[in-house]
Motif scaffolding. Structure first.
Motif, short mmCIF file in Angstrom:
data_model
loop_
_atom_site.label_atom_id
_atom_site.label_comp_id
_atom_site.label_asym_id
_atom_site.label_seq_id
_atom_site.Cartn_x
_atom_site.Cartn_y
_atom_site.Cartn_z
N ASP A 150 0.81 -1.22 0.00
CA ASP A 150 0.00 0.00 0.00
C ASP A 150 0.85 1.28 0.00
OD1 ASP A 150 0.86 -0.65 2.62
OD2 ASP A 150 -0.69 0.63 3.48
N ARG A 151 2.16 1.15 0.21
CA ARG A 151 3.03 2.33 0.23
C ARG A 151 3.84 2.51 -1.05
NH1 ARG A 151 6.48 2.24 5.58
NH2 ARG A 151 6.98 4.35 4.86
N GLU A 152 3.80 1.51 -1.93
CA GLU A 152 4.62 1.56 -3.14
C GLU A 152 4.20 2.69 -4.08
OE1 GLU A 152 5.83 -3.18 -3.46
OE2 GLU A 152 4.12 -2.38 -4.58
N LEU A 153 2.92 2.70 -4.47
CA LEU A 153 2.47 3.71 -5.43
C LEU A 153 2.53 5.14 -4.86
CD1 LEU A 153 -0.51 2.04 -7.34
CD2 LEU A 153 1.86 2.36 -8.06
N PRO A 154 2.15 5.37 -3.58
CA PRO A 154 2.31 6.73 -3.05
C PRO A 154 3.76 7.23 -3.10
CG PRO A 154 0.84 5.50 -1.65
CD PRO A 154 1.41 4.52 -2.64
N ILE A 155 4.72 6.34 -2.81
CA ILE A 155 6.12 6.76 -2.84
C ILE A 155 6.58 7.01 -4.28
CG2 ILE A 155 8.49 5.93 -2.48
CD1 ILE A 155 7.64 4.83 0.16
N ILE A 156 6.16 6.14 -5.21
CA ILE A 156 6.50 6.36 -6.62
C ILE A 156 5.91 7.68 -7.10
CG2 ILE A 156 6.08 5.53 -8.97
CD1 ILE A 156 6.30 2.69 -7.82
N ARG A 157 4.67 7.99 -6.65
CA ARG A 157 4.04 9.26 -7.03
C ARG A 157 4.86 10.44 -6.52
NH1 ARG A 157 -0.38 8.75 -4.39
NH2 ARG A 157 -1.35 7.40 -5.94
N ARG A 158 5.31 10.34 -5.28
CA ARG A 158 6.12 11.43 -4.71
C ARG A 158 7.45 11.58 -5.44
NH1 ARG A 158 6.50 10.79 1.66
NH2 ARG A 158 7.87 12.60 1.32
N ILE A 159 8.06 10.45 -5.80
CA ILE A 159 9.33 10.51 -6.54
C ILE A 159 9.09 11.12 -7.92
CG2 ILE A 159 11.20 9.15 -7.56
CD1 ILE A 159 10.75 7.09 -5.31
N ALA A 160 7.98 10.73 -8.58
CA ALA A 160 7.66 11.26 -9.90
C ALA A 160 7.43 12.77 -9.85
CB ALA A 160 6.42 10.57 -10.46
N ILE A 161 6.73 13.24 -8.81
CA ILE A 161 6.50 14.68 -8.66
C ILE A 161 7.83 15.40 -8.43
CG2 ILE A 161 5.48 16.44 -7.15
CD1 ILE A 161 3.15 14.46 -6.70
N GLY A 162 8.70 14.79 -7.60
CA GLY A 162 10.02 15.35 -7.38
C GLY A 162 10.84 15.39 -8.66
N SER A 163 10.71 14.33 -9.48
CA SER A 163 11.43 14.28 -10.76
C SER A 163 10.95 15.38 -11.70
CB SER A 163 11.22 12.91 -11.41
OG SER A 163 11.78 12.87 -12.70
N LEU A 164 9.64 15.56 -11.77
CA LEU A 164 9.07 16.60 -12.64
C LEU A 164 9.49 17.99 -12.15
CD1 LEU A 164 7.31 16.63 -15.15
CD2 LEU A 164 5.32 16.95 -13.67
N ARG A 165 9.52 18.14 -10.83
CA ARG A 165 9.98 19.43 -10.26
C ARG A 165 11.45 19.66 -10.62
NH1 ARG A 165 9.23 18.32 -5.12
NH2 ARG A 165 7.01 18.74 -5.22
N ASN A 166 12.25 18.59 -10.51
CA ASN A 166 13.67 18.68 -10.91
C ASN A 166 13.80 19.21 -12.34
OD1 ASN A 166 14.81 17.72 -8.54
ND2 ASN A 166 14.96 15.61 -9.25
N LYS A 167 13.05 18.56 -13.25
CA LYS A 167 13.20 18.86 -14.67
C LYS A 167 12.69 20.26 -15.04
CE LYS A 167 12.82 14.06 -16.36
NZ LYS A 167 12.49 13.33 -15.12
N LEU A 168 11.48 20.58 -14.58
CA LEU A 168 10.83 21.79 -15.07
C LEU A 168 11.16 23.05 -14.27
CD1 LEU A 168 7.26 20.44 -16.00
CD2 LEU A 168 9.35 20.53 -17.38
N LEU A 169 11.37 22.91 -12.98
CA LEU A 169 11.58 24.10 -12.14
C LEU A 169 13.04 24.40 -11.84
CD1 LEU A 169 8.66 23.75 -9.55
CD2 LEU A 169 8.67 24.87 -11.79
#
Length: 318
Positions: free
Chosen positions: A58-77
């Motif tokens: 139950d914690r896998e997808l929430p953590i992947i989502r947080r990593i993905a948001i961090g990755s997008l923030r890395n790239k775009l901001l």
């Protein structure tokens, strides 16, 4: 009046066609840039699943989502504005900055190899699996992703360097968004395959149930393999960044040897020359990454870690 309206509609149609052509150009350029960065995308996909290994389902997808948001923030901001400004005003700084990131990837990969060979990995793994620190997991994954994302964006930038400033910005933003969706979509599918297999194994159809049981049994092996591939990818990508960067800075010796070996392998293997040459380059890059990473691990262990151990020992004695 009617003539004026017709002229206006003609102008609007002309602008619409120009905008459509511009969108097509942006799409084509984004596609070319994305293809060039495909090797790093594979590495990014291989590296990420190791960060959620051992966590409850139950914690896998929430953590992947947080990593993905961090990755997008890395790239775009962070990365996108930085490389656009640097490419516009200080293009010579891009290579040294990227090499620092490559050295960090080498360090991460070599440290994982060291933990595995020294037996420290098993000691740490038990504690991490018992009570994983979600914040530490996400921050570590996003930090590693930052280097891979920077490599992706710089490779993409090189493909669209001839475009105007704002066209480059739009193309790179599209590439960053699509690659993030692709990488973390695939990662989410990989880590949830065992859950899908469990559901399929409960099917009344024998063939579907057998396939589901195979997925459940195979997933631990796949995740273990991805952990190995992810570590190798850190060394390969980091070493390749250092090789190419040193060549661009005028230090041609090491890159020249690797390139010569790659050409020899290409010529000696005929039809398979492209693949074999790539493998030679990749293996050499990984060796360079391992050597540089091992040196950094040694320095860190002799300085930072030793000071920490000494401070902890001093605190304990009081």
């Amino acid at each position: 009046m009617a003539g004026g309206l017709v002229a206006l509609f003609d102008d609007v149609a002309l602008l619409a066609r120009a905008a459509a052509a511009s969108i097509d150009d942006v799409g084509a350029a984004a596609g070319r840039a994305g293809v060039k960065a495909a090797g790093v995308v594979v590495d990014d996909t291989a590296v990420t699943p190791q960060y959620v290994r051992g966590l409850s389902a139950d914690r896998e997808l929430p953590i992947i989502r947080r990593i993905a948001i961090g990755s997008l923030r890395n790239k775009l901001l962070v990365i996108l504005p930085a490389i656009l400004l640097l490419s516009q005003f200080l293009p010579w700084l891009l290579t040294p900055i990227l090499m620092i990131g490559g050295a960090y990837l080498c360090y991460e990969g070599a440290e994982k190899v060291w933990h595995r060979l020294s037996g420290h990995h098993d000691d740490h793994a038990a504690g991490e699996e018992a009570m994983p620190d979600e914040k530490t997991i996400v921050s570590g994954a996003v930090r590693t992703d930052f280097i891979l994302s920077a490599e992706i964006m710089v490779i993409s930038l090189n493909e669209v360097a001839s475009e105007r400033f704002w066209s480059r910005a739009i193309i790179l933003a599209v590439v960053g968004l699509l690659i993030t969706i692709l990488v973390y979509g695939v990662v989410a599918l990989i880590v949830k395959m065992d859950d899908a297999g469990l559901r399929l194994s409960q099917s009344s159809k024998k063939g579907v149930a057998a396939f589901g049981r195979g997925l459940v049994k195979g997933m631990p092996r796949l995740l273990t393999a991805l952990t190995v591939v992810g570590t190798a990818a850190m060394l390969w990508v980091g070493g390749h960044i250092l090789l190419v960067g040193s060549d661009e800075l005028g230090l041609h010796a090491v890159y020249g040897v690797v390139h010569h070996l790659e050409e020899l392998a290409h010529e000696a293997t005929g039809a398979l020359g492209g693949v074999v040459g790539w493998l030679v380059n990749t293996f050499a890059s990984a060796l360079v990454g391992l050597a540089v990473g091992a040196l950094i691990v040694l320095v860190v262990n002799l300085t930072v870690h030793r000071r920490k151990a000494h401070a902890a020992g001093g605190t304990g004695s009081h």
